[in-house]
Write a protein that holds these residues in place. Structure first.
Motif, PDB file in Angstrom:
ATOM      1  N   HIS A 146      40.888  75.332  24.373  1.00 19.33           N
ATOM      2  CA  HIS A 146      39.792  75.253  23.253  1.00 19.33           C
ATOM      3  C   HIS A 146      38.568  74.868  23.751  1.00 19.33           C
ATOM      4  O   HIS A 146      38.367  73.835  24.553  1.00 19.33           O
ATOM      5  N   GLU A 147      37.514  75.110  22.582  1.00 19.56           N
ATOM      6  CA  GLU A 147      36.190  74.698  23.073  1.00 19.56           C
ATOM      7  C   GLU A 147      35.593  73.903  21.744  1.00 19.56           C
ATOM      8  O   GLU A 147      35.815  74.534  20.592  1.00 19.56           O
ATOM      9  N   HIS A 148      35.410  72.644  21.928  1.00 21.31           N
ATOM     10  CA  HIS A 148      35.010  71.748  20.664  1.00 21.31           C
ATOM     11  C   HIS A 148      33.472  72.442  20.549  1.00 21.31           C
ATOM     12  O   HIS A 148      32.427  72.696  20.964  1.00 21.31           O
ATOM     13  N   LEU A 149      33.489  72.859  19.017  1.00 18.87           N
ATOM     14  CA  LEU A 149      32.326  73.535  18.384  1.00 18.87           C
ATOM     15  C   LEU A 149      30.910  72.674  18.691  1.00 18.87           C
ATOM     16  O   LEU A 149      29.708  73.017  18.672  1.00 18.87           O
ATOM     17  N   LEU A 150      31.058  71.283  18.503  1.00 18.56           N
ATOM     18  CA  LEU A 150      29.847  70.559  18.388  1.00 18.56           C
ATOM     19  C   LEU A 150      29.613  69.875  19.727  1.00 18.56           C
ATOM     20  O   LEU A 150      28.263  69.967  20.160  1.00 18.56           O
ATOM     21  N   THR A 151      30.364  69.599  20.746  1.00 17.88           N
ATOM     22  CA  THR A 151      30.247  68.931  22.049  1.00 17.88           C
ATOM     23  C   THR A 151      30.133  70.070  22.759  1.00 17.88           C
ATOM     24  O   THR A 151      29.650  69.863  24.150  1.00 17.88           O
ATOM     25  N   ARG A 153      32.828  70.888  24.777  1.00 16.96           N
ATOM     26  CA  ARG A 153      33.804  70.391  25.713  1.00 16.96           C
ATOM     27  C   ARG A 153      34.914  71.169  25.631  1.00 16.96           C
ATOM     28  O   ARG A 153      35.422  71.451  24.661  1.00 16.96           O
ATOM     29  N   LEU A 154      35.522  71.552  26.867  1.00 17.18           N
ATOM     30  CA  LEU A 154      36.741  72.463  26.968  1.00 17.18           C
ATOM     31  C   LEU A 154      37.803  71.451  27.308  1.00 17.18           C
ATOM     32  O   LEU A 154      37.950  70.632  27.967  1.00 17.18           O
ATOM     33  N   SER A 155      39.161  72.051  26.643  1.00 16.28           N
ATOM     34  CA  SER A 155      40.237  71.121  26.881  1.00 16.28           C
ATOM     35  C   SER A 155      41.699  72.039  26.704  1.00 16.28           C
ATOM     36  O   SER A 155      41.412  73.086  25.997  1.00 16.28           O
ATOM     37  N   VAL A 156      42.486  71.607  27.495  1.00 12.39           N
ATOM     38  CA  VAL A 156      43.765  72.594  27.413  1.00 12.39           C
ATOM     39  C   VAL A 156      44.976  71.635  26.697  1.00 12.39           C
ATOM     40  O   VAL A 156      45.135  70.581  27.112  1.00 12.39           O
ATOM     41  N   THR A 157      45.352  72.182  25.711  1.00 11.88           N
ATOM     42  CA  THR A 157      46.579  71.536  25.047  1.00 11.88           C
ATOM     43  C   THR A 157      47.761  72.343  24.921  1.00 11.88           C
ATOM     44  O   THR A 157      47.831  73.457  24.565  1.00 11.88           O
ATOM     45  N   ALA A 158      49.011  71.837  25.367  1.00 15.08           N
ATOM     46  CA  ALA A 158      50.111  72.388  25.311  1.00 15.08           C
ATOM     47  C   ALA A 158      50.886  72.303  24.010  1.00 15.08           C
ATOM     48  O   ALA A 158      50.573  71.291  23.453  1.00 15.08           O
ATOM     49  N   SER A 159      51.807  73.287  23.617  1.00 18.48           N
ATOM     50  CA  SER A 159      52.465  73.097  22.507  1.00 18.48           C
ATOM     51  C   SER A 159      53.306  72.057  22.364  1.00 18.48           C
ATOM     52  O   SER A 159      53.317  71.532  21.086  1.00 18.48           O
ATOM     53  N   SER A 160      53.603  71.166  23.441  1.00 13.34           N
ATOM     54  CA  SER A 160      54.324  70.085  23.364  1.00 13.34           C
ATOM     55  C   SER A 160      53.651  68.951  23.124  1.00 13.34           C
ATOM     56  O   SER A 160      53.901  67.786  22.952  1.00 13.34           O
ATOM     57  N   GLY A 161      52.247  68.980  23.004  1.00  9.92           N
ATOM     58  CA  GLY A 161      50.918  68.162  22.962  1.00  9.92           C
ATOM     59  C   GLY A 161      50.443  67.594  24.151  1.00  9.92           C
ATOM     60  O   GLY A 161      49.719  66.622  24.198  1.00  9.92           O
ATOM     61  N   THR A 162      50.984  67.785  25.249  1.00  8.81           N
ATOM     62  CA  THR A 162      50.447  67.688  26.692  1.00  8.81           C
ATOM     63  C   THR A 162      48.900  68.131  26.785  1.00  8.81           C
ATOM     64  O   THR A 162      48.761  69.278  26.471  1.00  8.81           O
ATOM     65  N   ARG A 163      48.207  67.228  27.247  1.00 10.89           N
ATOM     66  CA  ARG A 163      46.850  67.602  27.338  1.00 10.89           C
ATOM     67  C   ARG A 163      46.655  67.912  29.043  1.00 10.89           C
ATOM     68  O   ARG A 163      46.951  67.040  29.940  1.00 10.89           O
ATOM     69  N   ILE A 164      45.936  68.876  29.237  1.00 10.99           N
ATOM     70  CA  ILE A 164      45.679  69.315  30.905  1.00 10.99           C
ATOM     71  C   ILE A 164      44.384  69.267  31.093  1.00 10.99           C
ATOM     72  O   ILE A 164      43.500  70.057  30.583  1.00 10.99           O
ATOM     73  N   PRO A 165      43.922  68.283  32.135  1.00 15.01           N
ATOM     74  CA  PRO A 165      42.382  68.653  32.136  1.00 15.01           C
ATOM     75  C   PRO A 165      41.819  69.726  32.495  1.00 15.01           C
ATOM     76  O   PRO A 165      42.652  70.509  33.382  1.00 15.01           O
ATOM     77  N   TYR A 166      40.793  69.892  32.097  1.00 11.48           N
ATOM     78  CA  TYR A 166      39.948  71.286  32.656  1.00 11.48           C
ATOM     79  C   TYR A 166      39.889  71.672  33.998  1.00 11.48           C
ATOM     80  O   TYR A 166      40.278  72.778  34.289  1.00 11.48           O
ATOM     81  N   THR A 182      41.586  86.272  27.395  1.00  8.30           N
ATOM     82  CA  THR A 182      40.145  86.237  27.213  1.00  8.30           C
ATOM     83  C   THR A 182      39.869  87.341  26.020  1.00  8.30           C
ATOM     84  O   THR A 182      38.633  87.127  25.610  1.00  8.30           O
ATOM     85  N   SER A 183      40.913  87.893  25.440  1.00 10.46           N
ATOM     86  CA  SER A 183      40.675  88.665  23.996  1.00 10.46           C
ATOM     87  C   SER A 183      40.233  87.754  22.886  1.00 10.46           C
ATOM     88  O   SER A 183      40.164  88.070  21.859  1.00 10.46           O
ATOM     89  N   HIS A 184      40.784  86.531  23.011  1.00 10.72           N
ATOM     90  CA  HIS A 184      40.552  85.562  21.906  1.00 10.72           C
ATOM     91  C   HIS A 184      39.291  84.512  22.492  1.00 10.72           C
ATOM     92  O   HIS A 184      39.249  84.304  23.456  1.00 10.72           O
ATOM     93  N   PRO A 185      38.648  84.374  21.309  1.00 11.51           N
ATOM     94  CA  PRO A 185      37.488  83.412  21.634  1.00 11.51           C
ATOM     95  C   PRO A 185      37.936  82.219  21.913  1.00 11.51           C
ATOM     96  O   PRO A 185      38.697  81.527  21.494  1.00 11.51           O
ATOM     97  N   VAL A 186      36.801  81.392  22.998  1.00 12.38           N
ATOM     98  CA  VAL A 186      37.560  80.043  23.305  1.00 12.38           C
ATOM     99  C   VAL A 186      37.476  79.065  22.228  1.00 12.38           C
ATOM    100  O   VAL A 186      38.156  78.097  22.061  1.00 12.38           O
ATOM    101  N   HIS A 187      36.497  79.197  21.235  1.00 11.93           N
ATOM    102  CA  HIS A 187      36.578  78.395  19.995  1.00 11.93           C
ATOM    103  C   HIS A 187      37.519  78.556  19.199  1.00 11.93           C
ATOM    104  O   HIS A 187      38.024  77.367  18.688  1.00 11.93           O
ATOM    105  N   ALA A 188      38.429  79.509  19.145  1.00 12.43           N
ATOM    106  CA  ALA A 188      39.605  79.772  18.191  1.00 12.43           C
ATOM    107  C   ALA A 188      40.834  79.480  19.163  1.00 12.43           C
ATOM    108  O   ALA A 188      41.871  79.343  18.645  1.00 12.43           O
ATOM    109  N   GLY A 189      40.624  79.271  20.467  1.00  7.03           N
ATOM    110  CA  GLY A 189      41.829  78.859  21.457  1.00  7.03           C
ATOM    111  C   GLY A 189      42.049  80.100  22.230  1.00  7.03           C
ATOM    112  O   GLY A 189      42.639  80.999  21.473  1.00  7.03           O
TER     113      GLY A 189
END
Length: 231
Positions: A146-151, A153-166, A182-189
């Motif tokens: 995901h890419e935060h629309l305001l900041t 910043r990129l972040s990876v979140t697993a369905s389990s809730g685990t966050r993986i450093p970019y 990459t067929s999906h926009p980063v801001h949408a995930g």
């Protein structure tokens, strides 16, 4: 036909469990769980699928063997009807053993190339770190970048809730172990998933240094690979 095991029933032990565990470095229950989560590459997934068929066939052998033991235990009157039941059960046991042995041959056909590849590989080369192993396991269950629309910043979140450093995600991506959709926009995930190389690296991460399959015989109590025909 013997009854199918309930979902909570303990799986049957087969004569090839020890070889599968030795070459993969995982116990059978873990391999089954990895198969259900889509972690395994194609050769290992095929091996597990065939092993499940073998385990189910082993249940049939055990069922008819126990039934035959009960019929000959003295619990029932010794008469013509008992002899008919014993003869019928013995035939069913033989058929179940034949099915078990056919399933075992299919497991061997999938297992032997994996054993050969493991024997030819060099242990501990390119082995995953614990952090990378945990990240790949988390991604195997589903993850998005995901890419935060305001900041921004990129972040990876697993369905389990685990966050993986970019940066770690980039490292795994550059190693060819994960891929983004990459067929999906980063801001949408953007969905992130394992590649075949990532699945293979994850499976190998906990493999024991000695990957040669032992030459020990089947476990005590296991039936021989070719049952003798009744006369």
């Amino acid at each position: 036909m013997p009854p199918q095991p309930a979902p909570s029933a303990r799986r049957a032990v087969t004569q090839l469990d020890h070889r599968i565990e030795a070459v993969t470095g995982h116990d059978i229950d873990t391999l089954w769980a990895y198969r259900d989560r889509g972690v395994l590459d194609e050769p290992h997934a095929q091996l597990v699928d065939r092993h499940r068929t073998l385990a189910n066939a082993q249940i049939g052998v055990t069922f008819y063997l126990k039934l035959l033991n009960r019929l000959t235990s003295g619990e029932f009157p010794v008469d013509g009807a008992l002899f008919v039941r014993i003869d019928r059960t013995a035939d069913q046991l033989e058929e179940a053993a034949d099915a078990r042995d056919a399933a075992a041959q299919k497991v061997l056909a999938a297992l032997e190339p994996i054993e050969a590849a493991a024997a030819a590989s060099t242990p501990d080369v390119g082995r995953l770190s614990n952090d990378d192993q945990a990240a790949l396991l988390a991604i195997a269950g589903g993850a998005k970048l995901h890419e935060h629309l305001l900041t921004g910043r990129l972040s990876v979140t697993a369905s389990s809730g685990t966050r993986i450093p970019y940066p770690q995600m980039q490292q795994l991506e550059h190693a060819g172990q994960i891929v983004r959709d990459t067929s999906h926009p980063v801001h949408a995930g953007q969905p992130v998933s394992l590649t075949d190389a990532g699945r293979a690296a994850l499976l190998d991460a906990r493999r024991t240094p000695t990957t040669h399959a032992p030459k020990s015989p089947a476990r005590p109590g296991a039936s021989p690979s070719t049952p003798a025909k009744r006369r």
